[in-house]
Design a protein around this motif. Structure first.
Motif, PDB file in Angstrom:
ATOM      1  N   GLY A   1      47.363  44.800  67.315  1.00 28.27           N
ATOM      2  CA  GLY A   1      48.624  45.657  67.870  1.00 28.27           C
ATOM      3  C   GLY A   1      48.683  46.954  67.666  1.00 28.27           C
ATOM      4  O   GLY A   1      48.942  47.615  68.738  1.00 28.27           O
ATOM      5  N   LYS A   2      48.598  48.211  66.819  1.00 30.91           N
ATOM      6  CA  LYS A   2      48.324  49.375  66.933  1.00 30.91           C
ATOM      7  C   LYS A   2      47.464  50.055  67.801  1.00 30.91           C
ATOM      8  O   LYS A   2      47.497  51.309  68.569  1.00 30.91           O
ATOM      9  CB  LYS A   2      47.627  49.345  65.713  1.00 30.91           C
ATOM     10  N   ASN A   3      46.267  49.269  67.877  1.00 33.21           N
ATOM     11  CA  ASN A   3      44.796  49.637  69.172  1.00 33.21           C
ATOM     12  C   ASN A   3      45.110  48.852  69.858  1.00 33.21           C
ATOM     13  O   ASN A   3      44.510  49.150  71.631  1.00 33.21           O
ATOM     14  CB  ASN A   3      43.813  49.172  68.196  1.00 33.21           C
ATOM     15  N   ARG A   4      46.270  48.030  70.667  1.00 33.04           N
ATOM     16  CA  ARG A   4      45.838  47.127  71.649  1.00 33.04           C
ATOM     17  C   ARG A   4      44.838  47.018  72.203  1.00 33.04           C
ATOM     18  O   ARG A   4      44.418  46.551  73.482  1.00 33.04           O
ATOM     19  CB  ARG A   4      46.543  48.769  72.637  1.00 33.04           C
ATOM     20  N   SER A   5      43.971  46.226  70.534  1.00 32.78           N
ATOM     21  CA  SER A   5      43.126  45.115  70.969  1.00 32.78           C
ATOM     22  C   SER A   5      42.828  43.550  71.058  1.00 32.78           C
ATOM     23  O   SER A   5      43.607  42.629  70.255  1.00 32.78           O
ATOM     24  CB  SER A   5      42.186  45.076  70.033  1.00 32.78           C
ATOM     25  N   ILE A   6      43.276  43.988  73.004  1.00 31.47           N
ATOM     26  CA  ILE A   6      43.779  42.370  73.418  1.00 31.47           C
ATOM     27  C   ILE A   6      42.657  41.607  74.242  1.00 31.47           C
ATOM     28  O   ILE A   6      42.557  42.674  75.291  1.00 31.47           O
ATOM     29  CB  ILE A   6      44.573  42.273  74.208  1.00 31.47           C
ATOM     30  N   VAL A   7      42.281  40.364  74.081  1.00 31.27           N
ATOM     31  CA  VAL A   7      41.840  39.920  75.038  1.00 31.27           C
ATOM     32  C   VAL A   7      41.525  39.346  75.811  1.00 31.27           C
ATOM     33  O   VAL A   7      42.511  37.823  74.844  1.00 31.27           O
ATOM     34  CB  VAL A   7      40.036  39.474  74.235  1.00 31.27           C
ATOM     35  N   ASP A   8      41.739  38.963  77.324  1.00 28.54           N
ATOM     36  CA  ASP A   8      42.815  37.506  77.849  1.00 28.54           C
ATOM     37  C   ASP A   8      41.389  37.575  78.800  1.00 28.54           C
ATOM     38  O   ASP A   8      40.861  38.052  79.604  1.00 28.54           O
ATOM     39  CB  ASP A   8      44.063  38.391  78.694  1.00 28.54           C
ATOM     40  N   MET A   9      42.099  35.882  78.972  1.00 28.88           N
ATOM     41  CA  MET A   9      41.030  35.320  79.998  1.00 28.88           C
ATOM     42  C   MET A   9      41.695  33.859  80.516  1.00 28.88           C
ATOM     43  O   MET A   9      42.605  33.572  80.098  1.00 28.88           O
ATOM     44  CB  MET A   9      40.070  34.533  78.967  1.00 28.88           C
ATOM     45  N   ASP A  10      41.230  33.993  81.560  1.00 30.51           N
ATOM     46  CA  ASP A  10      42.325  32.754  82.594  1.00 30.51           C
ATOM     47  C   ASP A  10      42.686  31.517  82.640  1.00 30.51           C
ATOM     48  O   ASP A  10      41.785  31.151  81.308  1.00 30.51           O
ATOM     49  CB  ASP A  10      41.279  32.645  84.095  1.00 30.51           C
ATOM     50  N   ASP A  11      43.532  31.002  81.690  1.00 26.65           N
ATOM     51  CA  ASP A  11      43.898  30.098  81.846  1.00 26.65           C
ATOM     52  C   ASP A  11      43.086  28.598  81.374  1.00 26.65           C
ATOM     53  O   ASP A  11      43.101  27.753  80.792  1.00 26.65           O
ATOM     54  CB  ASP A  11      45.764  29.709  81.870  1.00 26.65           C
ATOM     55  N   SER A  12      42.560  28.458  82.903  1.00 26.35           N
ATOM     56  CA  SER A  12      42.219  27.414  83.418  1.00 26.35           C
ATOM     57  C   SER A  12      40.549  26.840  82.586  1.00 26.35           C
ATOM     58  O   SER A  12      40.279  26.245  83.281  1.00 26.35           O
ATOM     59  CB  SER A  12      41.678  27.266  84.788  1.00 26.35           C
ATOM     60  N   VAL A  13      40.050  28.302  82.791  1.00 22.90           N
ATOM     61  CA  VAL A  13      38.563  28.521  81.788  1.00 22.90           C
ATOM     62  C   VAL A  13      38.563  28.499  80.365  1.00 22.90           C
ATOM     63  O   VAL A  13      37.555  28.206  79.593  1.00 22.90           O
ATOM     64  CB  VAL A  13      37.735  29.706  82.424  1.00 22.90           C
ATOM     65  N   LEU A  14      39.008  29.297  79.848  1.00 25.61           N
ATOM     66  CA  LEU A  14      40.176  29.502  78.642  1.00 25.61           C
ATOM     67  C   LEU A  14      39.334  28.603  77.550  1.00 25.61           C
ATOM     68  O   LEU A  14      38.264  28.908  76.595  1.00 25.61           O
ATOM     69  CB  LEU A  14      41.113  30.251  77.491  1.00 25.61           C
ATOM     70  N   LEU A  15      39.867  27.445  77.524  1.00 21.05           N
ATOM     71  CA  LEU A  15      39.441  26.202  76.697  1.00 21.05           C
ATOM     72  C   LEU A  15      39.515  25.038  77.951  1.00 21.05           C
ATOM     73  O   LEU A  15      40.319  23.799  77.009  1.00 21.05           O
ATOM     74  CB  LEU A  15      41.642  25.905  76.071  1.00 21.05           C
ATOM     75  N   SER A  16      38.881  24.211  78.521  1.00 22.00           N
ATOM     76  CA  SER A  16      38.959  24.213  79.949  1.00 22.00           C
ATOM     77  C   SER A  16      37.732  22.677  78.393  1.00 22.00           C
ATOM     78  O   SER A  16      37.956  21.576  79.019  1.00 22.00           O
ATOM     79  CB  SER A  16      38.006  24.419  80.673  1.00 22.00           C
ATOM     80  N   PHE A  17      36.371  24.048  77.811  1.00 26.83           N
ATOM     81  CA  PHE A  17      35.657  22.992  76.827  1.00 26.83           C
ATOM     82  C   PHE A  17      34.620  22.043  78.034  1.00 26.83           C
ATOM     83  O   PHE A  17      34.484  20.563  77.457  1.00 26.83           O
ATOM     84  CB  PHE A  17      36.239  22.341  75.754  1.00 26.83           C
ATOM     85  N   GLY A  18      34.171  22.466  78.914  1.00 25.08           N
ATOM     86  CA  GLY A  18      33.249  21.290  79.639  1.00 25.08           C
ATOM     87  C   GLY A  18      32.169  22.195  79.815  1.00 25.08           C
ATOM     88  O   GLY A  18      31.255  22.914  79.341  1.00 25.08           O
ATOM     89  N   PRO A  19      31.780  21.741  81.208  1.00 23.74           N
ATOM     90  CA  PRO A  19      30.292  22.358  81.841  1.00 23.74           C
ATOM     91  C   PRO A  19      30.007  23.268  81.365  1.00 23.74           C
ATOM     92  O   PRO A  19      28.719  24.142  81.706  1.00 23.74           O
ATOM     93  CB  PRO A  19      29.714  21.572  83.012  1.00 23.74           C
ATOM     94  N   ASP A  20      30.907  24.013  81.910  1.00 26.12           N
ATOM     95  CA  ASP A  20      30.716  25.588  81.755  1.00 26.12           C
ATOM     96  C   ASP A  20      30.901  26.025  80.228  1.00 26.12           C
ATOM     97  O   ASP A  20      31.395  28.030  79.960  1.00 26.12           O
ATOM     98  CB  ASP A  20      31.690  26.931  83.168  1.00 26.12           C
ATOM     99  N   THR A  21      30.966  25.589  79.440  1.00 24.55           N
ATOM    100  CA  THR A  21      31.586  26.241  78.208  1.00 24.55           C
ATOM    101  C   THR A  21      30.923  27.543  77.461  1.00 24.55           C
ATOM    102  O   THR A  21      31.337  28.382  76.850  1.00 24.55           O
ATOM    103  CB  THR A  21      31.477  25.042  77.044  1.00 24.55           C
TER     104      THR A  21
END
Length: 339
Positions: free
Chosen positions: A302-322
């Motif tokens: 929070g202090k460093n604003r160290s944030i990594v975001d990733m699109d909802d449909s990709v991040l936890l899909s755990f499919g062939p593109d993992t």
């Protein structure tokens, strides 16, 4: 009530963006890597890459559906997929049967966006919309419902195959194999598992070995209504571990997959980096809005604003593109190493 497990993981709603990695990396007093600044992780091409062109399915085939029912599939010329994460449609395309897909759920990728959406509200199946597509087989899971609709489809004589709704690194290969078996292309399924395993291994091997392991907190947010911190079994914990990092919720001693965010829980988790879905971040007003949540400003991330975001449909899909997902997250988590 559903007879099957409905993991909280599938509360997540889908979509995707472009790679924007910014910031620098420091090492805090504990020796953990702490990258500063917000950045977005994105895979370059969201369309699944077919493992084969126009494979010829070996039909008929009888498979054991995840609900314990033996289902016989005789025709895969008109496939409908319905699951919250969109993993089933990704897998159908990756097996080389994308041209046979006639309907899909809300989570999508460019090659499937023109297809009818059978869950226009994002959550519920529409029986009439599915029947209008004259499907020859429906692939689904219990992340989506209501179950009565799936049973109604089956009662009309349409083969409805349920697959395991769990999405983690351990379910990537079995998930591909289950879809391939139901569609009569087990050889393509085995080849796709092999390629996916290789891509996951390559992404893991590329993670910098000479850096202190950061502590990463996965947050699931939907504005002021839902604020959850991921713990063991969230799915994100497996990704974080594969990235050579520590899952903050697990480090803090959480035992549930997701725990409501409190100041105490956030401060105890002490993340160096916050991992979050793009829509979750947008729902609270971006990095500054995220920092205003209970306890976040008191953490290194929070202090460093160290944030990594990733699109909802990709991040936890755990499919062939993992493997691609892991590689993109690694680039964002360790920006200097990938720059």
């Amino acid at each position: 009530m559903s007879r099957f497990r409905r993991p909280l993981l599938f509360l997540f709603l889908p979509l995707v963006t472009v790679l924007a990695v910014a910031g620098c990396s420091t090492v805090d007093e504990s020796g953990s890597a702490a990258s500063t600044g917000a950045r977005t992780a994105v895979i370059a091409d969201r369309d699944p890459r077919p493992i084969a062109q126009d494979p010829v399915p070996a039909l008929p085939v009888t498979v054991r559906s995840f609900d314990g029912v033996d289902v016989t599939v005789t025709d895969v010329s008109r496939i409908v997929t319905a699951d919250r994460s969109g993993t089933l449609a990704q897998t159908v395309f990756a097996l080389g049967l994308g041209d046979n897909l006639v309907g899909r759920s809300t989570a999508s990728f460019p090659a499937s966006e023109h297809l009818p959406n059978v869950t226009p509200g994002g959550h519920g199946l529409n029986a009439e919309a599915i029947l209008a597509l004259n499907p020859t087989v429906v692939l689904t899971d219990t992340s989506i419902g209501p179950l009565a609709v799936q049973e109604q489809l089956r009662a009309t004589g349409i083969p409805v195959v349920f697959v395991d709704p769990t999405r983690t690194l351990d379910t990537v290969a079995p998930g591909i194999e289950a879809v391939a078996a139901a569609l009569g292309v087990p050889e393509q399924g085995a080849a796709l598992v092999h390629r996916t395993d290789e891509e996951i291994a390559a992404a893991a091997a590329a993670i910098p070995a000479d850096r202190p392991a950061p502590t990463v907190a996965f947050l699931y947010l939907r504005g002021s209504a839902i604020k959850m911190l991921g713990g063991p079994g969230s799915g994100a914990d497996a990704l974080i571990g594969a990235l050579g990092a520590r899952d903050a919720g697990t480090v803090a001693g959480l035992t549930a997959e997701f725990t409501p965010i409190t100041s105490e829980a956030m401060i105890a988790s002490a993340p160096d980096v916050i991992l979050i879905m793009t829509h979750s971040l947008d729902s609270v007003g971006g990095p500054d809005g995220l920092a205003a949540l209970p306890g976040v400003e008191q953490t290194p991330a929070g202090k460093n604003r160290s944030i990594v975001d990733m699109d909802d449909s990709v991040l936890l899909s755990f499919g062939p593109d993992t493997g691609k997902v892991l590689a993109a997250l690694s680039d964002a988590l360790y920006p200097q190493a990938s720059g």
